[in-house]
Write an enzyme that holds these catalytic residues in place. Structure first.
Site: not given
Length: 317
Positions: A26, A28, A180
């Site tokens: 949706n 980027g 991350y």
């Protein structure tokens, strides 16, 4: 094989009759990939978590590629829930007889510790385990599609990642950037190990990895919104001032997904200074020496299968 220096979306071959699934479609990099694939004739499944955001993303894509109205479809996928992953995969397996491109693009970055619906640390669970499960469940469809591709989007942060098998879920110690980096290294290790097993099993499906360099997307803003000091906010502004656009950042994953010259097991990123910007180039796995560590790759694979509760139908030796 080298990539031509100025490769761009115009170099994507005709994709008419091909089916692609893009996670995190949706906005980027995902939305940029959807637009580029649809413009070349592909039917694209936009796999998204939030229906409203997905609808806005589809509208944004159609504003650029209005002729693709009948070829862009939203499918529900929440990578933080294995139930949702299973439902999504089951729906696709029931409806389609091919899947040419699976682009494992969705991700979250450096947020405070949380848990997925299945109790996994949320960055490892979303970025790695959700995609690991989705790929495995869709593998029958991929394997019956000649020359299909799985492209897993990682990050230059993989360079700093360590797979902490003693504390995968950050229960003993949690640092959001370390978590991350671990999840992004896991993405890279998965892509490489998947190719090894596909090759051993003799399938034409190939696995590749890509990273966008420095690209301005919602990831950075979401990370800063979750927990940010004044220094971090200032750093974000500096980052955004030098970042390339999402359209530019998506080029490596689009190359990996579509170009006839992309190599099985290849890793692609920007060719510019420190791999921050530029058109796609093949990157040696020296980006992270751990990417060449077969023992770590195999152990991560086995642990991941145990966590998601099923085994891939691929040879491992």
């Amino acid at each position: 094989m080298s990539v031509k220096p100025r490769w761009n979306v115009q170099d994507i071959p005709d994709l008419s009759g091909r089916l692609a699934l893009v996670t995190g479609a949706n906005s980027g990099l995902g939305l940029a990939s959807v637009v580029a694939l649809a413009r070349k004739g592909a039917r694209v499944l936009m796999a998204c978590r939030h229906p409203d955001r997905a609808a806005r993303g589809r509208d944004a894509a159609l504003a650029q590629v209005p002729e693709a109205a009948e070829r862009l479809e939203i499918v529900s996928l929440d990578l933080t829930s294995l139930d949702s992953v299973r439902t999504c995969a089951r729906t696709i397996l029931e409806r389609f007889d091919r899947l040419d491109i699976l682009m494992n693009n969705a991700g979250i970055m450096a947020i405070p510790r949380g848990l997925t619906a299945d109790g996994f640390e949320i960055q490892f669970g979303t970025n790695h385990l959700g995609h690991f499960a989705l790929t495995g469940l869709l593998l029958p469809l991929l394997l019956q599609t000649p020359a299909s591709r799985v492209v897993t989007v990682t990050s230059a942060a993989a360079e700093f990642g360590v797979i902490d098998f003693d504390d995968l879920m950050g229960e003993k110690r949690y640092r959001r950037w370390s978590a991350y980096s671990q999840s992004k290294l896991a993405n890279l290790l998965f892509a490489v190990e998947l190719q090894r097993r596909l090759s051993l099993s003799g399938y034409s499906t190939i696995s590749l990895a890509a990273h966008p360099g420095i690209a301005a997307t919602n990831l950075q803003r979401a990370s800063m919104a979750a927990e940010a000091s004044k220094f971090q906010i200032a750093s974000l502004k500096g980052f955004l001032s030098i970042a390339q656009t999402a359209d530019q950042g998506a080029l490596p994953q689009l190359y990996a997904a579509t170009d006839p010259q992309a190599e099985p097991g290849g890793f692609y990123g920007p060719r510019g200074f420190l791999q921050m910007k530029g058109s796609p180039a093949q990157i040696p796995l020296r980006l992270n020496r751990r990417g060449r560590d077969e023992a770590t790759r195999r152990r991560l694979w086995e642990v991941s299968e145990a966590l998601i509760g099923f085994r891939y139908p691929l040879a491992d030796s």
